[in-house]
Each structure stands twice: as C-alpha cells, then as structure tokens.
Enzyme design. Structure first.
Site, PDB file in Angstrom:
ATOM      1  N   ARG A   1     -12.200  -5.534  -6.054  1.00 15.09           N
ATOM      2  CA  ARG A   1     -11.819  -6.209  -4.801  1.00 15.09           C
ATOM      3  C   ARG A   1     -13.066  -6.633  -4.045  1.00 15.09           C
ATOM      4  O   ARG A   1     -13.997  -5.835  -3.872  1.00 15.09           O
ATOM      5  CB  ARG A   1     -11.038  -5.246  -3.889  1.00 15.09           C
TER       6      ARG A   1
ATOM      7  N   PHE B   1       0.874  -1.166   0.000  1.00 12.81           N
ATOM      8  CA  PHE B   1       0.000   0.000   0.000  1.00 12.81           C
ATOM      9  C   PHE B   1       0.909   1.213   0.000  1.00 12.81           C
ATOM     10  O   PHE B   1       1.846   1.291   0.792  1.00 12.81           O
ATOM     11  CB  PHE B   1      -0.887  -0.014   1.247  1.00 12.81           C
TER      12      PHE B   1
ATOM     13  N   ASP C   1       3.386  -5.128   8.224  1.00 14.58           N
ATOM     14  CA  ASP C   1       2.127  -4.385   8.203  1.00 14.58           C
ATOM     15  C   ASP C   1       0.996  -5.407   8.105  1.00 14.58           C
ATOM     16  O   ASP C   1       0.905  -6.151   7.120  1.00 14.58           O
ATOM     17  CB  ASP C   1       2.129  -3.441   6.992  1.00 14.58           C
TER      18      ASP C   1
ATOM     19  N   TYR D   1      -9.660  -0.753  11.428  1.00 12.04           N
ATOM     20  CA  TYR D   1     -10.991  -0.473  10.864  1.00 12.04           C
ATOM     21  C   TYR D   1     -11.388  -1.443   9.750  1.00 12.04           C
ATOM     22  O   TYR D   1     -12.438  -1.284   9.156  1.00 12.04           O
ATOM     23  CB  TYR D   1     -11.089   0.971  10.361  1.00 12.04           C
ATOM     24  N   LYS D   2     -10.554  -2.427   9.477  1.00 13.77           N
ATOM     25  CA  LYS D   2     -10.911  -3.419   8.461  1.00 13.77           C
ATOM     26  C   LYS D   2     -11.536  -4.631   9.163  1.00 13.77           C
ATOM     27  O   LYS D   2     -12.676  -4.543   9.617  1.00 13.77           O
ATOM     28  CB  LYS D   2      -9.665  -3.780   7.648  1.00 13.77           C
TER      29      LYS D   2
END
Lengths: 404, 404
Positions: free
Chosen positions: A378, A135, A204, A229-230
């Site tokens: 996705r 990312f 990560d 938050y995922k």
C-alpha cells in the site's frame, strides 16, 4: 536524469500545495504511509507542551473552563466539519473509530425502527448490512451491534448492496474507500439506495476524510464516523469522530449515554436526559492531550481547499502509476486500485509476490508504505506533504528492488 | 502561629512521603482537587515531547513496533496493577471509564448467564443492580447495558445490596468510594455477598485507585474499571482501564470487539476471534499520546507503598477534620465523610450553606477544592503531594470565609 524525474520536478513547481510540505516534520524518507499515520505538523509539539505545562500544570482543574477543555469535542468537531462537507454542530470528537461505529450502528437501528425506548425485539427491521470488504473492526463491531439489537448481519460487497436492500434492512455500514485496494465507493448513489429502502446509511470515512470531498450534508448521509490520524494528521491513536445529521439528532439514542452526553452534565442527576444536538455522541470525559494535539494539527488546513487536495491526490496517484508502468517490468506488480478517478481514493495498492519482504526492502531504502496480508503493497498519497518527486522515487526504488 | 499550624509542620517533618511532593509541579495553591484532576508530575512534559517529536515526528509508523506503542495498553495496565492489588496480565488501559463500564457490565451479564453466544433473552438472570449513589455516568451506562441485554436495572444503596440479591441477579456495579461523600464501601464483604448469590461484582475504582489498597485479586473481584486522571495523575481525560480477573478471561465476551481485541489483529480476517487474556478488553487503536503521558506519570509510584499512602491519607483527612472543628464555628459545616477509617476514602465532603459561592471564594484565596450540587464542598487529599500544612491552611481559610 530520467524524463519522469524531470516531469516530477515540473509538476512540483506547478503545485499550489507544495508550500504546505514545509509545515510538516519530514526528512529524506519518501513517506507514503500517511494513510496509516499522518506526519507530524511542525507546530504541534509547542502547542501540546503548552497544554501540558501551562493548562494542566499551572491552571490544573480551572482549564476545564478557562482553557476550553470541556467544549473541545464539539469545537474540534466543527474544525473537521468543512473537510467532510458538514455544516457546524453535527460532529463531536472522542473515543476510537470502533466505539463510534458501535454508537452509530445501534443508534441507526433504533432510528430505523422509530424506537424511542425498549422493545426492539418486536420491530420489523432486523437486518444490518455491512461492507464485507471493510476494515475488519467495522465488521466485528457490526456483529456485536446486530447481536445486541436482535438483528441479523449480512456482509456484502458495496456493489451488491442495492439489490439486497429490503423492508427488513435497518442500517447499512459502508466504507467510503476500501482500506486494501483504495477503491472509492459511490457514497451519493449508495446512500440514496439505502434511503429508498427506508434504511439508514452509516459511512466510515477513515480513508477519505482529508483526502477528497465527502459531502456528508449534500448527499444526505445519516451517520458517519472516522479516525483523525491518517489524512488529518492528528497523531497516533488520536480520537475519532461521529457525525449525526442534524435532522436525526433529537432522535439519536446512543447505546453509550455517558455523563458527557447529558443535558446537564454537572447536575449529577440519576435520570438520564440527553443533551441537544451532536453532543449526544459524546460519552465520558474527553481525552484532552490527544484531542488538543489534534486541534493543533488541524491548523494545517487553514486556507486549503479540499478540491485542490483531491486534484493533487489524483495527479499524484496517476503519476505514480505511470512511473510504475514505466519502471517496473510488466507482470511483476498488478494495481488493485481502479484506474477511473471516480473509483479511486488517495492510495495505490499493488499486488506483488513476496509483498511483505518487498516492503521491508523499500523501507530500508527510504520508501515507507505498508504491507497488507497476503500480498498487497500500500502506498498512501497525502497531498499536503507528498511531492511528485517522492512518487517518482518510490516507483524507481520499487523497480530496482523487483529487478535488481 | 497556631498550635495546629505548629502541629502541621511537625507532621510534615515526620512524613515519609514528603519528598514526593517535589516530583510534581505545584505552586502556592493548596491543591485539594487531585480527586478530580491530579497535579502534573514534573517529568511528564519532557517525556511527552519525546513521544511527539522523536517517536511520532521522526520514527512515525515504525513506532508502533519500535517505540512499543502497540503493546502500551497492557504494559501500562501492568503498571497500574500493583496499585490496585492485581497480578500482571489482568488490566488493559484505553477508552473512557464510561466505555469500560459498558464493556464490563455487558460481559458480566453474559458471564453470569454462562452465555457464549446469542439468546440472552431466555436466560434466567435478568437483573443488574447498580449503586444508586454512584457517579451518574455509571448509572446511565448501566441502564443502557440493561436495555441491550434484556435486564431490569435496580438502583440501590450499597448497604441495601446484600438483602436484594437473588437468583435473578446477574451483575452488581458498585463504586468503591462515593464521589460525593467520600464514603468507602466494603469491597470484600459486598463482593462475597454478590458471589454467594451467583452474580458478578463489578467495581468502579475511580475514587480509590492510588489512594488506598484495593485488593482486587485478594478479594475475588470479577471485573473493575477506573479512571487514571485522579490519584494516578495521568492528565486530563487520560485513558481509563479495565480489570478482567484471570479465571474469567477466556469467557470474557466484550460488546466492543474491536480489531485490537482480535487474536490476530493484523490478519485482517473477517471473522472475529478473541485474543487471549486481558487483551480482550481492548477495542480500537490506542490513544498513544495520552497513554504514554499516563505511563510517564506512573513513574512517581516507583518505590511507593500503597499502605504508606493510605496511612498518610487517613492522617491528612483526620487532621483536616480536626482543624475544621477547631477553626470553624459549630453548625456552619457538617462533614458527610464517615469518621470511621474503614468507611473513609481520601476526600472530605462538607455540607455548607451557599457551598457554590464558598468554593469560589476559597479558590480566590488559593484553596482549590470543588463544589458538587447542591451544597457540598469537596476536598481531595492526594498523599503524594498534599501536606499537613496544606490541610491546616485550607481549614483556616475556610473558617475565615465562613465567619469573616
């Protein structure tokens, strides 16, 4: 009713996590974007209302002690710890993932150099390797960490890392799963290779924590960061976390030594003296509303085994890929997600012509995934609330859109 | 009823801000700790409930666009701007004060060196001056910024700064008001002195924003940071902000270049290219729950003039000091807060033997201030909700405790 729909219902009936879905606020949408923003756990609004109305509104400043605000970063960290295979006392919550990547990388370079103070410029290890498929924020922050510590930055795919490691490598920043393709990288093997070269491994975990076993302690990871938050459902922009392996804590030298990481924060002393333990990863005043929303959200994990989550995740993505293969005419989509379980995270990425437009139409039809430029659809599968019927419907609607 | 109590009632009756008090959740407590944690604005709980239940719970990922989450850092920054004398487009909200101090100081050193890239070590300006009387976190972070940019750190009282400035000074970090004594520093004069030496002035506004006019644009401040949970009532640990003067924005080179400060955040490009404007101060994913609680809290400023707030603040602290002088026998307390208005913030600090114990007893009797080691009682006066009757009662209870 298609055979696959019947099969989906049967799989849902056997699903030991099926009841968890009731703990979330969901509707008729097939929500496959939990790898970007997890759904709302149903009890969170009342818990946050109590934090605001009673703790802030009535107790006010007393809540720093009486409501446990002050110790929330390490307390919530200890709630995340079992989900990523960490013993207590190694994770603190706070700041964004980007800020935590910065802390971790600069600290890793200092650890690799055995550097307790200044003078980095003379040290032998002067390279940071960063996952080139990462990312992007991790790469930008790694560039900044390299610049400020006098290192060069080497972007490589994870597969290229082992051969590139050298006595000059200080730290390696890797993503556990590729945010675009959903490919899962070999955390144990890569960590061991990094250690064999005398460097530090920083992982990560944004796309794996809460979706599959990570095993931070077991595999000897040095430092790790992740968002909440995922798959952890902490809410939009909820605070991230940093893991500092116990053996490294007394030498963890943060580039962001705020008053919250001081041994005696209320001593208000002019000289910095680092706290013991993972508290060194704290910086400024913790963001209480968001942090306690996250703490409440973590309640959904009570009694849940990460192994069961992983088993369901693989079953869901297998089943979705099977439905796509059955419903979508050959050649219209191509899966970028590895077929091998050992190389798959909890999302499926499909390459598709006009993916941006296709995703818009999917969303209009109640199937919410997301689009990543230039051509990727996705679909994230959150085992706590996504069903097999959801997966079948998503594939069916996708086929209808692609071949109307 | 004492004369001073009668006088307090008369002052409250004349107070043009008196009605603002009704917009906060308050009780019988005299709350003089708003300089640490502002009281809860009454409409905030409903607004946050909407953010959680509707925006997160029902719209989920769509809220990044549809509920304005993505642009919240700059939108909320523009709400703070008029309170600190800044035109729009120069403030973004996010991260903690400590993290923003780090961004500001490293960027200031780079600006002072005219440094667009690496190679700091050769540059001529190699000194950061920091307010030695500062809240300690600023000093710790300044130490880290100095170490990472190859500067030496010189701690000085603000009064010593002008004489110490030299062609080697890169940046000066100052607090607008001293957190312990409440002394207000000369922002216009010190900024001008720093500029005359070719250095950059970075101001910490934690103890003045929302309490008095700051005049960032008018006085040519380069960079500023501040928290939002004191006089801005944003809630515990609500996100801080950074001000980047418009003329400096295109050369503002952040040490924390996260994806949110990229010119094209969703381009997911491997190379960093900084956004235009104050967006460069953003880092990672913004903390939405806390940020939108703050946005709601800022509604109490609608129609409020900062000049009126300042006038009431001075009247309140004058009146409190007069009551203390009248009620407390001479020699038991000593005011550390300057008598001159030009040197006074919005708090009164009293030195007192056994201050820690005295504050405990004050709190038991419903007068909430705070204690700062070793011997200081702090009383913060928030003009939006503290009354003159509050001030009189606080002084009276203090006298009763000190001379039972």
């Amino acid at each position: 009713m298609s055979d696959l729909h019947v099969r989906a219902k049967a799989l849902d009936a056997e699903d030991e996590l099926a009841l968890k879905r009731r703990e979330f606020v969901l509707d008729d949408t097939v929500y496959l974007d939990g790898n970007s923003l997890g759904a709302l756990p149903a009890h969170v609004p009342d818990r946050v209302a109590d934090v605001i109305t009673r703790q802030w509104g009535r107790l006010r400043i007393r809540s720093w002690d009486e409501s446990g605000w002050w110790t929330a970063p390490e307390r919530v960290g200890d709630r995340i710890a079992p989900l990523v295979g960490a013993a207590p006392g190694q994770i603190v919550v706070g700041d964004s993932t980007s800020v935590n990547v910065f802390k971790a990388l600069v600290a890793a370079v200092r650890l690799a150099r055995g550097d307790g103070g200044g003078g980095e410029a003379d040290a032998g290890r002067d390279e940071i390797i960063v996952d080139a498929t990462t990312f992007p924020t991790d790469g930008y922050i790694a560039q900044s960490a390299a610049r400020l510590t006098g290192c060069r930055l080497t972007p490589l795919t994870p597969a290229e890392v082992p051969a590139a490691l050298s006595p000059r490598t200080a730290a390696v920043l890797l993503n556990h799963a590729d945010y675009r393709t959903g490919r899962l990288h070999d955390l144990p093997g890569l960590t061991a290779a990094v250690h064999a070269a005398g460097a530090l491994a920083v992982w990560d975990l944004c796309h794996t924590a809460g979706a599959l076993p990570v095993g931070l302690d077991e595999h000897g990871v040095d430092l790790a960061v992740g968002c909440t938050y995922k798959y952890l459902n902490g809410g939009p922009g909820s605070p991230a976390y940093i893991y500092v392996r116990e053996e490294l804590q007394d030498r963890f030298d943060s580039p962001l030594p705020g008053w919250n990481s001081h041994a005696e924060p209320f001593g208000m002393r002019p000289e910095f003296e680092a706290a013991e333990g993972a508290l060194r990863g704290r910086v400024g005043t913790p963001d209480i509303l968001s942090m306690l929303a996250l703490e409440a959200a973590l309640d959904v994990w009570d009694g849940v085994s990460v192994d069961a989550v992983r088993a369901k995740s693989l079953a869901l993505t297998d089943f979705f890929l099977r439905c796509v293969e059955a419903y979508v005419p050959q050649g219209l989509v191509e899966s970028l997600t590895p077929a091998a379980h050992a190389e798959r995270g909890s999302q499926v990425a499909l390459r598709c012509e006009g993916a941006g437009d296709v995703m818009k139409r999917l969303i209009e039809r109640g199937v919410v995934g997301d689009f990543r430029a230039p051509d990727v659809l996705r679909f994230g599968f959150t085992p706590l609330y996504v069903s097999f019927v959801d997966a079948e419907r998503a594939a069916r609607v996708l086929a209808e859109i692609l071949e109307p």
